[in-house]
Motif scaffolding. Structure first.
Motif, short mmCIF file in Angstrom:
data_model
loop_
_atom_site.label_atom_id
_atom_site.label_comp_id
_atom_site.label_asym_id
_atom_site.label_seq_id
_atom_site.Cartn_x
_atom_site.Cartn_y
_atom_site.Cartn_z
N THR A 26 0.83 -1.21 0.00
CA THR A 26 0.00 0.00 0.00
C THR A 26 0.86 1.25 0.00
OG1 THR A 26 -1.77 -1.17 1.16
CG2 THR A 26 -1.80 1.24 1.25
N VAL A 27 1.89 1.26 0.84
CA VAL A 27 2.79 2.41 0.92
C VAL A 27 3.53 2.59 -0.40
CG1 VAL A 27 4.86 3.31 2.06
CG2 VAL A 27 3.01 2.33 3.42
N TYR A 28 4.01 1.51 -0.98
CA TYR A 28 4.71 1.56 -2.26
C TYR A 28 3.81 2.17 -3.33
CZ TYR A 28 7.38 0.01 -6.33
OH TYR A 28 8.09 -0.02 -7.50
N SER A 29 2.58 1.71 -3.38
CA SER A 29 1.62 2.21 -4.36
C SER A 29 1.34 3.69 -4.17
CB SER A 29 0.32 1.40 -4.24
OG SER A 29 -0.68 1.93 -5.07
N ALA A 30 1.13 4.11 -2.94
CA ALA A 30 0.85 5.52 -2.65
C ALA A 30 2.03 6.41 -3.03
CB ALA A 30 0.49 5.69 -1.18
N LEU A 31 3.24 5.96 -2.70
CA LEU A 31 4.43 6.74 -3.04
C LEU A 31 4.60 6.85 -4.55
CD1 LEU A 31 6.84 5.31 -0.33
CD2 LEU A 31 6.13 7.71 -0.52
N THR A 32 4.37 5.76 -5.26
CA THR A 32 4.49 5.75 -6.71
C THR A 32 3.46 6.69 -7.34
OG1 THR A 32 5.30 3.47 -6.68
CG2 THR A 32 4.43 4.27 -8.77
N GLU A 33 2.22 6.63 -6.86
CA GLU A 33 1.16 7.50 -7.39
C GLU A 33 1.49 8.98 -7.21
OE1 GLU A 33 -2.76 6.60 -5.93
OE2 GLU A 33 -2.58 4.49 -6.54
N LYS A 34 2.18 9.31 -6.13
CA LYS A 34 2.53 10.70 -5.86
C LYS A 34 3.83 11.12 -6.55
CE LYS A 34 0.45 13.18 -3.64
NZ LYS A 34 -0.61 14.12 -4.06
N TYR A 36 6.95 9.80 -6.11
CA TYR A 36 8.17 9.61 -5.34
C TYR A 36 8.85 8.31 -5.73
CZ TYR A 36 6.21 13.14 -2.20
OH TYR A 36 5.68 14.30 -1.68
N ASN A 37 10.14 8.21 -5.44
CA ASN A 37 10.86 6.95 -5.59
C ASN A 37 10.56 6.14 -4.33
OD1 ASN A 37 12.87 4.91 -5.24
ND2 ASN A 37 14.17 5.97 -6.72
N PRO A 38 9.72 5.11 -4.44
CA PRO A 38 9.29 4.41 -3.23
C PRO A 38 10.41 3.71 -2.47
CG PRO A 38 8.46 3.32 -5.19
CD PRO A 38 9.10 4.59 -5.64
N VAL A 39 11.40 3.21 -3.18
CA VAL A 39 12.51 2.54 -2.50
C VAL A 39 13.27 3.54 -1.64
CG1 VAL A 39 14.68 1.29 -2.81
CG2 VAL A 39 12.70 0.72 -4.24
N ASN A 40 13.61 4.68 -2.21
CA ASN A 40 14.35 5.71 -1.45
C ASN A 40 13.55 6.19 -0.25
OD1 ASN A 40 16.40 5.57 -3.30
ND2 ASN A 40 15.90 7.50 -4.32
N GLN A 41 12.26 6.41 -0.44
CA GLN A 41 11.43 6.93 0.64
C GLN A 41 11.27 5.92 1.77
OE1 GLN A 41 11.91 10.03 -0.92
NE2 GLN A 41 10.31 10.36 0.57
N ILE A 42 11.05 4.65 1.41
CA ILE A 42 10.89 3.61 2.45
C ILE A 42 12.20 3.40 3.19
CG2 ILE A 42 10.39 1.17 2.85
CD1 ILE A 42 8.32 1.40 0.52
N VAL A 43 13.32 3.41 2.47
CA VAL A 43 14.63 3.29 3.13
C VAL A 43 14.85 4.47 4.07
CG1 VAL A 43 17.14 3.36 2.76
CG2 VAL A 43 15.71 1.85 1.36
N GLY A 44 14.52 5.67 3.63
CA GLY A 44 14.65 6.85 4.49
C GLY A 44 13.85 6.70 5.77
N TYR A 45 12.63 6.19 5.63
CA TYR A 45 11.79 5.99 6.81
C TYR A 45 12.37 4.92 7.74
CZ TYR A 45 8.11 4.36 9.83
OH TYR A 45 7.42 3.96 10.94
N VAL A 46 12.76 3.80 7.17
CA VAL A 46 13.27 2.69 7.98
C VAL A 46 14.54 3.10 8.71
CG1 VAL A 46 14.27 0.37 7.87
CG2 VAL A 46 12.14 0.86 6.67
N LYS A 58 -3.53 8.23 0.58
CA LYS A 58 -4.15 6.91 0.83
C LYS A 58 -3.89 6.40 2.25
CE LYS A 58 -4.63 4.94 -3.75
NZ LYS A 58 -4.27 3.80 -4.61
N GLY A 59 -3.55 7.29 3.18
CA GLY A 59 -3.32 6.89 4.56
C GLY A 59 -2.03 6.12 4.76
N ALA A 60 -1.10 6.23 3.79
CA ALA A 60 0.14 5.45 3.83
C ALA A 60 0.98 5.75 5.07
CB ALA A 60 0.96 5.70 2.57
N ARG A 61 1.07 7.01 5.45
CA ARG A 61 1.89 7.38 6.62
C ARG A 61 1.32 6.76 7.89
NH1 ARG A 61 2.69 13.44 6.95
NH2 ARG A 61 3.99 12.98 5.13
N SER A 62 0.03 6.88 8.07
CA SER A 62 -0.60 6.30 9.26
C SER A 62 -0.45 4.78 9.28
CB SER A 62 -2.10 6.64 9.29
OG SER A 62 -2.28 8.02 9.34
#
Length: 91
Positions: A26-34, A36-46, A58-62
């Protein structure tokens, strides 16, 4: 009005169980739709724990904050091992 000798019951509602792989999808999909590079963003978060790496679209952050960061790493590593390493050893 309750009687003073009766025991009162209180039941806590459990949150619905969150499946880590579905959260990642879900998070990957939301980041892609907006855009963003989903891999970079998820790595940054982790790596940082800063939820602002994840869009609120799409409520990805929550959603991503409902799972522990180590659970995300565990799920990604398990998927990699199951689909990359294990397949090589069966060839």
């Amino acid at each position: 009005m309750p009687k003073p000798n009766n025991t009162q019951f209180f039941k806590v509602q459990k949150d619905t169980e969150v499946v880590v792989s579905e959260v990642i999808q879900t998070v990957y999909s939301a980041l892609t739709e907006k855009g963003y590079n989903p891999v970079n963003q998820i790595v940054g978060y982790v790596m940082s724990g800063d939820p602002t790496y994840i869009t609120s679209h799409k409520g990805a952050r929550s959603l991503i904050m409902k799972v522990e960061r180590d659970e995300i790493i565990e799920e990604l590593l398990r998927f990699f091992i199951d689909h990359k390493i294990s397949q090589k050893s069966t060839r």
